[in-house]
Design a protein around this motif. Structure first.
Motif, PDB file in Angstrom:
ATOM      1  N   GLU A   7       5.218  -7.439   0.862  1.00 38.70           N
ATOM      2  CA  GLU A   7       3.860  -7.166   0.926  1.00 38.70           C
ATOM      3  C   GLU A   7       3.388  -5.930   0.613  1.00 38.70           C
ATOM      4  O   GLU A   7       2.230  -5.682   0.154  1.00 38.70           O
ATOM      5  CB  GLU A   7       3.612  -7.485   2.239  1.00 38.70           C
ATOM      6  CG  GLU A   7       3.578  -9.136   2.316  1.00 38.70           C
ATOM      7  CD  GLU A   7       2.664 -10.032   1.821  1.00 38.70           C
ATOM      8  OE1 GLU A   7       1.340  -9.237   1.282  1.00 38.70           O
ATOM      9  OE2 GLU A   7       2.971 -11.073   1.370  1.00 38.70           O
ATOM     10  N   GLY A   8       4.295  -4.842   0.994  1.00 37.00           N
ATOM     11  CA  GLY A   8       4.151  -3.422   0.727  1.00 37.00           C
ATOM     12  C   GLY A   8       3.861  -3.239  -0.902  1.00 37.00           C
ATOM     13  O   GLY A   8       3.123  -2.595  -1.556  1.00 37.00           O
ATOM     14  N   ASP A   9       4.775  -3.636  -1.566  1.00 36.95           N
ATOM     15  CA  ASP A   9       4.952  -3.731  -2.868  1.00 36.95           C
ATOM     16  C   ASP A   9       3.952  -4.371  -3.740  1.00 36.95           C
ATOM     17  O   ASP A   9       3.097  -3.613  -4.596  1.00 36.95           O
ATOM     18  CB  ASP A   9       6.369  -4.365  -3.577  1.00 36.95           C
ATOM     19  CG  ASP A   9       7.464  -3.288  -3.102  1.00 36.95           C
ATOM     20  OD1 ASP A   9       7.147  -2.256  -2.515  1.00 36.95           O
ATOM     21  OD2 ASP A   9       8.468  -3.987  -3.498  1.00 36.95           O
ATOM     22  N   ARG A  10       3.482  -5.318  -3.048  1.00 34.31           N
ATOM     23  CA  ARG A  10       2.252  -6.194  -3.726  1.00 34.31           C
ATOM     24  C   ARG A  10       0.968  -5.430  -3.360  1.00 34.31           C
ATOM     25  O   ARG A  10       0.329  -5.213  -4.707  1.00 34.31           O
ATOM     26  CB  ARG A  10       2.077  -7.455  -3.114  1.00 34.31           C
ATOM     27  CG  ARG A  10       0.886  -8.503  -3.773  1.00 34.31           C
ATOM     28  CD  ARG A  10       0.437  -9.562  -2.773  1.00 34.31           C
ATOM     29  NE  ARG A  10       1.412 -10.194  -2.277  1.00 34.31           N
ATOM     30  CZ  ARG A  10       1.854 -11.440  -2.638  1.00 34.31           C
ATOM     31  NH1 ARG A  10       1.145 -12.033  -3.507  1.00 34.31           N
ATOM     32  NH2 ARG A  10       2.642 -11.995  -1.741  1.00 34.31           N
ATOM     33  N   THR A  11       0.771  -4.873  -2.543  1.00 36.83           N
ATOM     34  CA  THR A  11      -0.407  -4.134  -2.244  1.00 36.83           C
ATOM     35  C   THR A  11      -0.397  -2.632  -3.084  1.00 36.83           C
ATOM     36  O   THR A  11      -1.542  -2.288  -3.753  1.00 36.83           O
ATOM     37  CB  THR A  11      -0.385  -3.611  -0.645  1.00 36.83           C
ATOM     38  OG1 THR A  11      -0.435  -4.612  -0.055  1.00 36.83           O
ATOM     39  CG2 THR A  11      -1.730  -2.659  -0.515  1.00 36.83           C
ATOM     40  N   VAL A  12       0.767  -2.141  -3.532  1.00 38.28           N
ATOM     41  CA  VAL A  12       0.768  -0.984  -4.155  1.00 38.28           C
ATOM     42  C   VAL A  12       0.121  -1.362  -5.621  1.00 38.28           C
ATOM     43  O   VAL A  12      -0.505  -0.813  -6.366  1.00 38.28           O
ATOM     44  CB  VAL A  12       2.040  -0.374  -4.205  1.00 38.28           C
ATOM     45  CG1 VAL A  12       2.179   0.750  -5.233  1.00 38.28           C
ATOM     46  CG2 VAL A  12       2.184   0.234  -2.880  1.00 38.28           C
TER      47      VAL A  12
END
Length: 210
Positions: free
Chosen positions: A151-156
């Motif tokens: 999820e963090g990677d998707r947000t970035v």
């Protein structure tokens, strides 16, 4: 007359036995010659297999260095490497966003690394623009980090502008096509002119004496 028939019958039997013996020998020698050639035929690799084996070490080398090369070309690109390792209990600085994206692209989706369109499809997965949604169960890093970074990677990735995404894709394509500089060895730095060792002076050898 009877003796003549007996002699004739014996001759026919003897001739038949001789013919069978000769044929058996020919068959046996032919079989042996075929079997002698078979191991050579089976052991000979196909050209495609030879090519695949020859390319494998180079591919592994590129995968292991690719994320470092990206950050070398794009030093301001988000690293997202503050996740804690399950094994060590410490932050793993080598588990980066670009490293996870590359592993997702190559190993999860099985896409080649040298085409722009394939990298665009991978970024489209992160942006939710394709039916190929990300899955936490198979996302790189989810099995070795305490927190799944998906999820963090998707947000970035979703926060990147178009120029940043294009720069990332171009760097990846260059790297996997062999058009990027190699990663310098750890600890190796070029000396500046001021750091060049001075020339030896008379009497320096005395400094080495006890």
């Amino acid at each position: 007359m009877r003796n003549f028939k007996l002699v004739l019958g014996f001759a026919i039997v003897a001739l038949s036995v001789a013919c069978l013996t000769v044929l058996g020998g020919i068959f046996e020698s032919g079989e042996l010659s075929v079997s002698a050639r078979s191991p050579l035929t089976l052991a000979s690799p196909q050209p495609t297999q030879v090519q695949r084996l020859a390319q494998q070490p180079l591919q592994e080398l590129r995968v292991s260095e690719a994320w470092r090369l990206v950050y070398q070309q794009l030093p301001d690109f988000p690293k997202e490497n503050s996740y804690v390792s399950r094994e060590t209990g410490k932050v793993d600085p080598n588990n980066t966003l670009v490293g996870r994206l590359i592993r997702y692209h190559l190993f999860v989706k099985g896409r080649p690394g040298n085409y722009r369109l394939d990298w665009k499809l991978t970024l489209a997965d992160y942006l939710g623009a394709t039916p190929e949604y990300l899955e936490e169960s198979v996302y790189p890093g989810g099995d070795v980090l305490r927190v799944n970074p998906m999820e963090g990677d998707r947000t970035v990735i979703q926060c990147l502008n178009r120029a940043q995404r294009d720069a990332l894709i171009q760097a990846l394509v260059d790297i996997f096509n062999g058009n990027a500089p190699s990663v310098p060895a750890v600890g190796s730095q070029e000396r500046s002119p001021s750091e060049v060792p001075p020339a030896p002076q008379p009497g320096d050898a005395k400094l080495l004496m006890p």
